[in-house]
Design a protein around this motif. Structure first.
Motif, PDB file in Angstrom:
ATOM      1  N   UNK A 154      15.957  -4.675  -1.726  1.00  0.00           N
ATOM      2  CA  UNK A 154      15.463  -5.298  -2.958  1.00  0.00           C
ATOM      3  C   UNK A 154      13.970  -5.590  -2.869  1.00  0.00           C
ATOM      4  N   UNK A 155      13.237  -4.638  -2.297  1.00  0.00           N
ATOM      5  CA  UNK A 155      11.788  -4.769  -2.157  1.00  0.00           C
ATOM      6  C   UNK A 155      11.114  -3.537  -2.740  1.00  0.00           C
ATOM      7  N   UNK A 156      10.111  -3.767  -3.562  1.00  0.00           N
ATOM      8  CA  UNK A 156       9.318  -2.668  -4.116  1.00  0.00           C
ATOM      9  C   UNK A 156       8.003  -2.566  -3.336  1.00  0.00           C
ATOM     10  N   UNK A 157       7.492  -1.337  -3.201  1.00  0.00           N
ATOM     11  CA  UNK A 157       6.261  -1.152  -2.422  1.00  0.00           C
ATOM     12  C   UNK A 157       5.373  -0.089  -3.052  1.00  0.00           C
ATOM     13  N   UNK A 158       4.061  -0.205  -2.789  1.00  0.00           N
ATOM     14  CA  UNK A 158       3.062   0.714  -3.314  1.00  0.00           C
ATOM     15  C   UNK A 158       1.955   0.893  -2.283  1.00  0.00           C
ATOM     16  N   UNK A 159       1.382   2.104  -2.186  1.00  0.00           N
ATOM     17  CA  UNK A 159       0.243   2.300  -1.276  1.00  0.00           C
ATOM     18  C   UNK A 159      -0.998   1.576  -1.796  1.00  0.00           C
ATOM     19  N   UNK A 160      -1.793   1.064  -0.880  1.00  0.00           N
ATOM     20  CA  UNK A 160      -3.055   0.408  -1.239  1.00  0.00           C
ATOM     21  C   UNK A 160      -4.137   1.479  -1.270  1.00  0.00           C
ATOM     22  N   UNK A 214       1.544  -2.463  -0.084  1.00  0.00           N
ATOM     23  CA  UNK A 214       1.788  -3.779  -0.682  1.00  0.00           C
ATOM     24  C   UNK A 214       3.264  -3.852  -1.059  1.00  0.00           C
ATOM     25  N   UNK A 215       3.850  -5.048  -0.914  1.00  0.00           N
ATOM     26  CA  UNK A 215       5.285  -5.228  -1.129  1.00  0.00           C
ATOM     27  C   UNK A 215       5.538  -6.442  -2.015  1.00  0.00           C
ATOM     28  N   UNK A 224       1.019  -7.767   1.858  1.00  0.00           N
ATOM     29  CA  UNK A 224       0.259  -6.517   1.951  1.00  0.00           C
ATOM     30  C   UNK A 224      -0.281  -6.396   3.364  1.00  0.00           C
ATOM     31  N   UNK A 225      -0.264  -5.160   3.887  1.00  0.00           N
ATOM     32  CA  UNK A 225      -0.702  -4.922   5.257  1.00  0.00           C
ATOM     33  C   UNK A 225      -1.486  -3.610   5.321  1.00  0.00           C
ATOM     34  N   UNK A 226      -2.639  -3.656   5.988  1.00  0.00           N
ATOM     35  CA  UNK A 226      -3.464  -2.461   6.156  1.00  0.00           C
ATOM     36  C   UNK A 226      -4.394  -2.713   7.341  1.00  0.00           C
ATOM     37  N   UNK A 227      -5.157  -1.699   7.706  1.00  0.00           N
ATOM     38  CA  UNK A 227      -6.107  -1.858   8.812  1.00  0.00           C
ATOM     39  C   UNK A 227      -7.306  -0.957   8.573  1.00  0.00           C
ATOM     40  N   UNK A 242       3.286  -7.280  -9.307  1.00  0.00           N
ATOM     41  CA  UNK A 242       2.603  -6.282  -8.484  1.00  0.00           C
ATOM     42  C   UNK A 242       1.088  -6.437  -8.585  1.00  0.00           C
ATOM     43  N   UNK A 243       0.597  -6.707  -9.772  1.00  0.00           N
ATOM     44  CA  UNK A 243      -0.844  -6.786  -9.986  1.00  0.00           C
ATOM     45  C   UNK A 243      -1.488  -7.840  -9.097  1.00  0.00           C
ATOM     46  N   UNK A 244      -0.796  -8.941  -8.858  1.00  0.00           N
ATOM     47  CA  UNK A 244      -1.363 -10.030  -8.067  1.00  0.00           C
ATOM     48  C   UNK A 244      -1.599  -9.607  -6.621  1.00  0.00           C
ATOM     49  N   UNK A 245      -0.580  -9.053  -5.956  1.00  0.00           N
ATOM     50  CA  UNK A 245      -0.724  -8.681  -4.550  1.00  0.00           C
ATOM     51  C   UNK A 245      -1.641  -7.477  -4.388  1.00  0.00           C
ATOM     52  N   UNK A 246      -1.601  -6.531  -5.325  1.00  0.00           N
ATOM     53  CA  UNK A 246      -2.464  -5.364  -5.235  1.00  0.00           C
ATOM     54  C   UNK A 246      -3.928  -5.745  -5.408  1.00  0.00           C
TER      55      UNK A 246
END
Length: 249
Positions: A180-186, A194-195, A214-217, A235-239
């Protein structure tokens, strides 16, 4: 009459490495024989040819450019920025935001012990962080209204022996990919993601708690963002947070 207890299952045995097959050995032998035969043929052909005249050893001299290479500006030299005050690369607290209910670290910094305490097994994590060449971590957190909170970590590694920043991000992706988690590439991050978790955590006596992360490096720095609220997080908030924070690295 006592009930018969079934015997415990036998432990699974790790599969042994597969032996190199007979076909592979034959192919290797054929390659070696082919190389030997080709070398002999080459010598025979060359012996029947007229000697080839070699080119002169002297070569034209290439003129060197005059002057010195102009150094990168502070805005262009990423190393100069990331080796400075890491806290200055964190997103600024939005206008009207307040201190988080639970502040982490001291003056925006997380030392090794403080950082380890953000995990469920801090004792085990400390050893992992030492092995990962943990250098330092900066944190920013704030609260908007009475229920919306944000926490951002920038974790920097020395990376003399291992690429720990990418490993940090990879591990975070693993734990974030729940049901029950949606995700998108940053955008612009390669494998940054981002999740949004659509099912809230529930505990008696408390409002439901929704979360996004959200996780990246980039280079030697891993970025981790968490957002919490008592209502679903768009989604807009975390992205937006992830893209703006990565834009500062």
């Amino acid at each position: 009459m006592p009930t018969e207890v079934p015997a415990p299952p036998e432990p699974a045995v790790a599969p042994r490495p597969r032996r190199r097959g007979r076909t592979a050995l034959l192919i290797a032998a054929a390659v070696v024989l082919g190389l030997v035969a080709g070398t002999c043929t080459g010598y025979l052909v060359q012996a029947d040819r007229e000697p080839t005249r070699l080119p002169p050893l002297s070569q034209p001299v290439v003129d060197q450019a005059e002057g010195e290479v102009e150094p990168l500006s502070a805005a262009e030299d990423r190393r100069l920025r990331t080796d400075g005050d890491l806290r200055k690369l964190l997103l600024k607290r939005p206008q009207g935001a307040r201190d988080a209910e639970f502040e982490l670290g001291t003056d925006g910094w997380l030392n090794l012990a403080d950082y380890a305490r953000t995990y469920e097994e801090p004792g085990e994590v400390i050893g992992n962080l030492i092995g990962d060449e943990f250098r330092r971590a900066a944190v920013a957190s704030w609260r908007v209204g009475s229920t919306h909170s944000v926490a951002i970590h920038l974790t920097q590694y020395r990376q003399e022996q291992t690429l720990a920043a990418s490993a940090n991000s990879e591990g975070a992706h693993y734990w974030a990919e729940e049901s029950d988690t949606r995700s998108w590439p940053i955008p612009g991050t390669g494998d940054g993601m981002a999740y949004v978790h659509d099912t809230p955590e529930r505990e008696a006596g408390y409002l439901p708690l929704y979360s996004a992360e959200a996780h990246a490096w980039r280079g030697d720095i891993a970025m981790n963002i968490w957002v919490y609220d008592t209502k679903p997080i768009p989604k807009k908030k975390i992205m937006d947070l992830a893209e703006r924070q990565m834009g500062r690295l």
